[in-house]
Write a protein that holds these residues in place. Structure first.
Motif, PDB file in Angstrom:
ATOM      1  N   VAL A   6      55.374  40.748  43.602  1.00 24.61           N
ATOM      2  CA  VAL A   6      54.995  41.040  42.226  1.00 24.61           C
ATOM      3  C   VAL A   6      53.486  40.904  42.066  1.00 24.61           C
ATOM      4  O   VAL A   6      52.914  39.863  42.400  1.00 24.61           O
ATOM      5  CB  VAL A   6      55.703  40.082  41.247  1.00 24.61           C
ATOM      6  N   GLY A   7      52.845  41.957  41.562  1.00 23.58           N
ATOM      7  CA  GLY A   7      51.413  41.896  41.325  1.00 23.58           C
ATOM      8  C   GLY A   7      50.601  42.137  42.589  1.00 23.58           C
ATOM      9  O   GLY A   7      51.091  42.681  43.577  1.00 23.58           O
ATOM     10  N   ALA A   8      49.329  41.718  42.547  1.00 23.22           N
ATOM     11  CA  ALA A   8      48.411  41.901  43.666  1.00 23.22           C
ATOM     12  C   ALA A   8      47.683  40.594  43.931  1.00 23.22           C
ATOM     13  O   ALA A   8      47.630  39.710  43.073  1.00 23.22           O
ATOM     14  CB  ALA A   8      47.400  43.004  43.332  1.00 23.22           C
ATOM     15  N   GLY A   9      47.118  40.477  45.141  1.00 26.74           N
ATOM     16  CA  GLY A   9      46.370  39.270  45.475  1.00 26.74           C
ATOM     17  C   GLY A   9      45.217  39.028  44.514  1.00 26.74           C
ATOM     18  O   GLY A   9      45.003  37.910  44.037  1.00 26.74           O
ATOM     19  N   ARG A  10      44.472  40.083  44.241  1.00 29.31           N
ATOM     20  CA  ARG A  10      43.404  40.043  43.227  1.00 29.31           C
ATOM     21  C   ARG A  10      43.397  41.379  42.497  1.00 29.31           C
ATOM     22  O   ARG A  10      43.555  42.432  43.121  1.00 29.31           O
ATOM     23  CB  ARG A  10      42.032  39.811  43.878  1.00 29.31           C
ATOM     24  N   PHE A  11      43.198  41.319  41.197  1.00 27.80           N
ATOM     25  CA  PHE A  11      43.087  42.543  40.390  1.00 27.80           C
ATOM     26  C   PHE A  11      41.782  42.435  39.623  1.00 27.80           C
ATOM     27  O   PHE A  11      41.627  41.593  38.738  1.00 27.80           O
ATOM     28  CB  PHE A  11      44.266  42.674  39.428  1.00 27.80           C
ATOM     29  N   VAL A  12      40.829  43.275  39.996  1.00 28.59           N
ATOM     30  CA  VAL A  12      39.498  43.247  39.395  1.00 28.59           C
ATOM     31  C   VAL A  12      39.309  44.495  38.553  1.00 28.59           C
ATOM     32  O   VAL A  12      39.431  45.620  39.055  1.00 28.59           O
ATOM     33  CB  VAL A  12      38.396  43.180  40.477  1.00 28.59           C
ATOM     34  N   VAL A  13      39.037  44.319  37.263  1.00 26.86           N
ATOM     35  CA  VAL A  13      38.843  45.457  36.376  1.00 26.86           C
ATOM     36  C   VAL A  13      37.582  45.249  35.557  1.00 26.86           C
ATOM     37  O   VAL A  13      37.282  44.135  35.128  1.00 26.86           O
ATOM     38  CB  VAL A  13      40.062  45.654  35.443  1.00 26.86           C
ATOM     39  N   GLY A  14      36.840  46.339  35.372  1.00 28.70           N
ATOM     40  CA  GLY A  14      35.631  46.252  34.560  1.00 28.70           C
ATOM     41  C   GLY A  14      34.622  47.322  34.935  1.00 28.70           C
ATOM     42  O   GLY A  14      34.778  48.025  35.937  1.00 28.70           O
ATOM     43  N   ALA A  15      33.602  47.453  34.111  1.00 27.32           N
ATOM     44  CA  ALA A  15      32.525  48.398  34.392  1.00 27.32           C
ATOM     45  C   ALA A  15      31.796  47.972  35.664  1.00 27.32           C
ATOM     46  O   ALA A  15      31.495  46.791  35.852  1.00 27.32           O
ATOM     47  CB  ALA A  15      31.551  48.442  33.213  1.00 27.32           C
ATOM     48  N   LYS A  16      31.558  48.944  36.538  1.00 26.72           N
ATOM     49  CA  LYS A  16      30.859  48.727  37.812  1.00 26.72           C
ATOM     50  C   LYS A  16      31.611  47.783  38.757  1.00 26.72           C
ATOM     51  O   LYS A  16      31.027  47.191  39.668  1.00 26.72           O
ATOM     52  CB  LYS A  16      29.431  48.219  37.563  1.00 26.72           C
ATOM     53  N   ALA A  17      32.916  47.663  38.562  1.00 29.09           N
ATOM     54  CA  ALA A  17      33.719  46.830  39.473  1.00 29.09           C
ATOM     55  C   ALA A  17      33.619  47.318  40.902  1.00 29.09           C
ATOM     56  O   ALA A  17      33.715  46.525  41.853  1.00 29.09           O
ATOM     57  CB  ALA A  17      35.177  46.829  39.020  1.00 29.09           C
ATOM     58  N   ILE A  18      33.397  48.618  41.078  1.00 25.65           N
ATOM     59  CA  ILE A  18      33.340  49.200  42.415  1.00 25.65           C
ATOM     60  C   ILE A  18      32.207  48.611  43.240  1.00 25.65           C
ATOM     61  O   ILE A  18      32.260  48.594  44.473  1.00 25.65           O
ATOM     62  CB  ILE A  18      33.204  50.743  42.327  1.00 25.65           C
ATOM     63  N   GLN A  19      31.185  48.084  42.564  1.00 24.38           N
ATOM     64  CA  GLN A  19      30.058  47.506  43.294  1.00 24.38           C
ATOM     65  C   GLN A  19      30.440  46.211  44.014  1.00 24.38           C
ATOM     66  O   GLN A  19      29.671  45.693  44.827  1.00 24.38           O
ATOM     67  CB  GLN A  19      28.886  47.274  42.339  1.00 24.38           C
ATOM     68  N   ASN A  20      31.630  45.703  43.708  1.00 23.45           N
ATOM     69  CA  ASN A  20      32.125  44.511  44.406  1.00 23.45           C
ATOM     70  C   ASN A  20      32.911  44.851  45.668  1.00 23.45           C
ATOM     71  O   ASN A  20      33.433  43.941  46.333  1.00 23.45           O
ATOM     72  CB  ASN A  20      33.036  43.706  43.475  1.00 23.45           C
ATOM     73  N   LEU A  21      32.999  46.145  46.005  1.00 24.06           N
ATOM     74  CA  LEU A  21      33.859  46.559  47.104  1.00 24.06           C
ATOM     75  C   LEU A  21      33.468  45.910  48.429  1.00 24.06           C
ATOM     76  O   LEU A  21      34.322  45.383  49.155  1.00 24.06           O
ATOM     77  CB  LEU A  21      33.851  48.088  47.239  1.00 24.06           C
TER      78      LEU A  21
END
Length: 345
Positions: A6-21
């Protein structure tokens, strides 16, 4: 014994979240195999240097087990530490399946909310010809979901509609063949699905019109991303293991098996939406709620009946459809199913 994913290990949402890749992938290794649709990869590549993260494959084929096996071999041959899946449902499911075969970590980067594939622990698969080919269960949850709200908010209105309606299907499908008033009417997992399905329905029907016409409210966009990409998949996680479809997704599966070429350009959520109307009639839902759903779908310009999804309603096709739905969805009242089908022909 239950084994819930159920769910994911981490769920990151927000503007410019992709920069955390890059930071997120460093928890798992230094070299990734990156799989995604060409346009989706290009969108993400505008924000982060993907070539700096590993090997990039712009995938144009189907989401098939054969492709997943090929990509899992590339992981081994190129000594990649993880897979990053970018795009919509099919490319992300393909990346998840390849990671499952390769037994490596998976990061998903959804570019729309058209399905909840980014955080679900099951991979919906197709043959190389595009025909439904069952599913592959993952051996663990998705490790990280990176949902960049600035990328997702600019996805076409059609994709928003498909995703929202696919999520709406959770509630009517949970009560397929059931009457639920409290936790004593079903097992606890089903009741958890029911309660969460109600929340999803209320939020999407309450805010979806606003989002369809204006994506400037980034807070609303992010709330809808959470609803579609993680909350909906949690419902799927608790409902896993039943072995049965309900009508909305049963129709989807049938169309993808029998009308592969005809419905090739129809989105997952668009087919599910037509099936959802049928599901609600079968359930005996409040007629006003059904009309509310139809108005919602019309606002997004979605298909409204079987003709719109390129199903030809011949006697033979109707027989096949009823037989398939009766078997795969455990229909208890065939006459009621036939009446519900009349509402969408």
């Amino acid at each position: 014994m239950q084994e819930l994913k159920v769910g994911a290990g981490r769920f990151v949402v927000g503007a410019k979240a992709i920069q955390n890749l890059k930071r997120e992938m460093q928890y798992f290794g230094k070299k990734a195999l990156i799989i995604g649709g060409p346009s989706s990869v290009d969108k993400v590549a505008e924000c982060v240097d993907l070539n700096d993260l590993g090997i990039v494959h712009r995938h144009t084929g189907e989401c098939s087990k054969r492709w997943a096996e090929d990509y899992s071999e590339i992981v081994k041959q190129e000594q990649c530490d993880l897979i990053i899946g970018i795009g919509g449902g099919k490319c992300i499911d393909l990346a998840k399946c390849a990671a499952t075969y390769a037994n490596c970590p998976i990061i998903t980067v959804p570019t729309s909310v058209a399905t909840c594939a980014a955080s679900s622990a099951v991979c919906i698969m197709y043959t190389d010809e595009g025909r439904s080919d069952g599913s592959v269960g993952m051996n663990r949850e998705v490790d990280v979901v990176l949902a960049d709200s600035e990328i997702i908010k600019n996805s076409p209105k059609r994709l928003w509609g498909a995703g929202l309606v696919d999520s709406l299907a959770k509630l009517p499908e949970v009560i397929h063949n059931l009457t639920i008033k409290n936790h004593k009417d079903c097992d606890l997992n089903k009741y958890i699905c029911y309660i969460n399905g109600k929340v999803i329905w209320e939020f999407i029907m309450g805010e979806g019109y606003v989002l369809a016409d204006d994506q400037k409210d980034l807070g609303l966009v992010e709330n809808m991303i959470v609803t579609n990409l993680i909350h909906t998949s949690i419902v799927s996680g608790f409902s896993s293991g039943s072995g049965q479809l309900a009508l909305a997704h049963g129709l989807y599966d049938f169309i993808r098996r029998e009308f592969v070429k005809e419905a090739k350009d129809i989105l997952h959520g668009e087919i599910v939406g037509v099936g959802l109307i049928m599901q609600m009639y079968y359930n005996g839902d409040d007629p006003q709620e059904i009309e509310n759903l139809k108005s919602f779908m019309e606002h997004f310009g979605m298909p409204m009946n079987l003709r719109d999804i390129h199903y030809e309603d011949t006697d033979d096709n109707r027989r096949k459809l009823i037989e398939y739905l009766t078997k795969s969805t455990n229909v208890t009242d065939v006459e009621r199913l036939e009446k519900a089908l009349e509402k969408i022909k």
